[in-house]
Design a protein around this motif. Sequence first.
Motif, PDB file in Angstrom:
ATOM      1  N   SER A 109      82.227  46.924  93.839  1.00 33.82           N
ATOM      2  CA  SER A 109      82.303  46.675  95.272  1.00 33.82           C
ATOM      3  C   SER A 109      80.973  46.275  95.856  1.00 33.82           C
ATOM      4  O   SER A 109      80.818  46.231  97.076  1.00 33.82           O
ATOM      5  N   SER A 110      80.014  46.015  95.022  1.00 35.86           N
ATOM      6  CA  SER A 110      78.713  45.548  95.498  1.00 35.86           C
ATOM      7  C   SER A 110      78.132  44.575  94.481  1.00 35.86           C
ATOM      8  O   SER A 110      78.423  44.649  93.293  1.00 35.86           O
ATOM      9  N   LEU A 140      80.907  35.591 103.730  1.00 37.76           N
ATOM     10  CA  LEU A 140      79.826  36.515 104.064  1.00 37.76           C
ATOM     11  C   LEU A 140      79.815  36.786 105.557  1.00 37.76           C
ATOM     12  O   LEU A 140      79.922  35.863 106.371  1.00 37.76           O
ATOM     13  N   ASN A 141      79.664  38.099 105.878  1.00 39.84           N
ATOM     14  CA  ASN A 141      79.611  38.498 107.290  1.00 39.84           C
ATOM     15  C   ASN A 141      78.841  39.801 107.403  1.00 39.84           C
ATOM     16  O   ASN A 141      79.335  40.863 106.998  1.00 39.84           O
ATOM     17  N   ASN A 142      77.603  39.741 107.927  1.00 40.86           N
ATOM     18  CA  ASN A 142      76.765  40.933 108.144  1.00 40.86           C
ATOM     19  C   ASN A 142      76.594  41.760 106.870  1.00 40.86           C
ATOM     20  O   ASN A 142      76.839  42.968 106.850  1.00 40.86           O
ATOM     21  N   LYS A 165      78.311  41.789 104.228  1.00 47.59           N
ATOM     22  CA  LYS A 165      79.557  42.073 103.532  1.00 47.59           C
ATOM     23  C   LYS A 165      80.232  40.755 103.144  1.00 47.59           C
ATOM     24  O   LYS A 165      80.079  39.741 103.825  1.00 47.59           O
ATOM     25  N   GLU A 182      83.869  39.376 102.884  1.00 50.89           N
ATOM     26  CA  GLU A 182      85.235  39.702 103.263  1.00 50.89           C
ATOM     27  C   GLU A 182      86.214  38.744 102.581  1.00 50.89           C
ATOM     28  O   GLU A 182      86.002  37.536 102.553  1.00 50.89           O
ATOM     29  N   SER A 199      89.373  43.594  95.227  1.00 48.85           N
ATOM     30  CA  SER A 199      88.534  44.147  96.282  1.00 48.85           C
ATOM     31  C   SER A 199      88.767  43.368  97.577  1.00 48.85           C
ATOM     32  O   SER A 199      88.847  42.143  97.552  1.00 48.85           O
ATOM     33  N   GLU A 225      86.692  43.985 100.270  1.00 42.74           N
ATOM     34  CA  GLU A 225      85.371  43.809 100.875  1.00 42.74           C
ATOM     35  C   GLU A 225      84.316  44.189  99.847  1.00 42.74           C
ATOM     36  O   GLU A 225      84.476  45.142  99.084  1.00 42.74           O
ATOM     37  N   ILE A 226      83.241  43.465  99.809  1.00 43.03           N
ATOM     38  CA  ILE A 226      82.172  43.680  98.847  1.00 43.03           C
ATOM     39  C   ILE A 226      80.853  43.758  99.580  1.00 43.03           C
ATOM     40  O   ILE A 226      80.580  42.949 100.502  1.00 43.03           O
ATOM     41  N   THR A 227      80.061  44.725  99.202  1.00 48.48           N
ATOM     42  CA  THR A 227      78.723  44.828  99.769  1.00 48.48           C
ATOM     43  C   THR A 227      77.776  43.876  99.033  1.00 48.48           C
ATOM     44  O   THR A 227      77.716  43.880  97.812  1.00 48.48           O
ATOM     45  N   ASN A 284      74.016  42.905  98.413  1.00 46.79           N
ATOM     46  CA  ASN A 284      72.642  43.413  98.535  1.00 46.79           C
ATOM     47  C   ASN A 284      71.656  42.238  98.405  1.00 46.79           C
ATOM     48  O   ASN A 284      71.809  41.388  97.544  1.00 46.79           O
TER      49      ASN A 284
END
Length: 415
Positions: free
Chosen positions: A41-42, A365-367, A369, A371, A408, A410-412, A414
């Motif tokens: 998830s990241s 990509l959004n903030n 994250k 989506e 997934s 949503e994915i974080t 980094n």
Amino acid sequence: MDTEITAEVTKQKRKKGIIIGSIAVGVLVVCIWLIRFYLGSSLSRSEITTAKVEIGSVENTLNASGEVLPEFEEIITSPINASIKNVITDAGGKVKAGQSILTLDKSAAEHDYATLKFQLESKRSDIAKLKLDLSKSYFDIQSNNDIKQLRIGNLTDAVENAKRLFKAGGGTREDIEQAELNLKVALLEKKQLENEIKNKQQTMQLEEKDAEIAAAIQENDLNELQRKLNLANVVATRTGVVTYVNKNIGANISQGETLARIADLSSFKVTGSLSDSYLDQLHNGMPVIVKINDTQVRGIVSNVYPSVQNGIVTFDIQLDERNNKQLRPNMKVDVYLVTSVHSKVMRVANGPAFKGASPQDIFVLNNGKAEKRSVHTGLSNFDFVELQDGVKPGDVVITSDMTEFKNSKEITVNN
């Protein structure tokens, strides 16, 4: 003193150990799944590629293969049966108009030329002799005709004399009739001779014409052989580069066999190949994109060959930049035939994230994250994919392969 352990106690301990082991394995599996879920998830920004949604045009294309060829290539063939004597310019060498490429042994053709020239001179002598013979024959006939005319004059006088003598009582009617008969015979003979003169004139004209035609044919053959002998001096007719030359010195060459090829490397075309299943979409004037390494050169289909070989149809492409510096003879290139165009639509750079099916899931990509969104795609090519919904201009889309994160939402991401 030791007490003996009963079988029931041993069985209970064994059962308890199995239960504890099963629980431990289950806990381990759950931990691994949680770790994988957390890691899945990241991801790092450096692991993905992204592109911004923009407004523009998208061209739908058919993929084909192509080969770069000189737009103008001259094939020099042997005009005579000969053998290669010497190669002056090798393949890859630059030549100018009039520069020699190779020389041929022309001795056999030169012997044929000398023989044909002698035969032509003999034919012309025969024509001159024929004219003399015909003139003499015509003169003899004409002379006989003149003699006949004199005799007719005498016979006419004889008839008149016979008539006067009969009136004077010194002759007979039989003498008159005999004189008139002789005159009639003479007139018929003269008429026959005049007809013979006329036929002789026509015959003379035909015989002279036939002889002149035969001589003209031989003269044309002689001139043609002379032209071929001149062409046997294999020289470049234009400035260019020798792409092929027959270097087999001493080899016998048949008339029409290729000796050399000269290409003008200042102008190129592309010959494309496509499966015949797309033949109904292929037509002259069709826009084409030719990809040379990272460079794109546009053009149009200028000619579609009617024959299909092994399920492949070939076509010629006329390039807008025929002298592009990256073009090289026999270079293999990717060809994209433009079948349709959508203008002023949302598009994003093509990448592994787009599998071709519609609708499909992508990540935006959004903030910090990523989506998951479901979008409908339209036209696509090697550069762009049309997005019909699910995004807006300015959105940043992940274009790299995201199959690993298909479950997934949503994915974080980094930094």
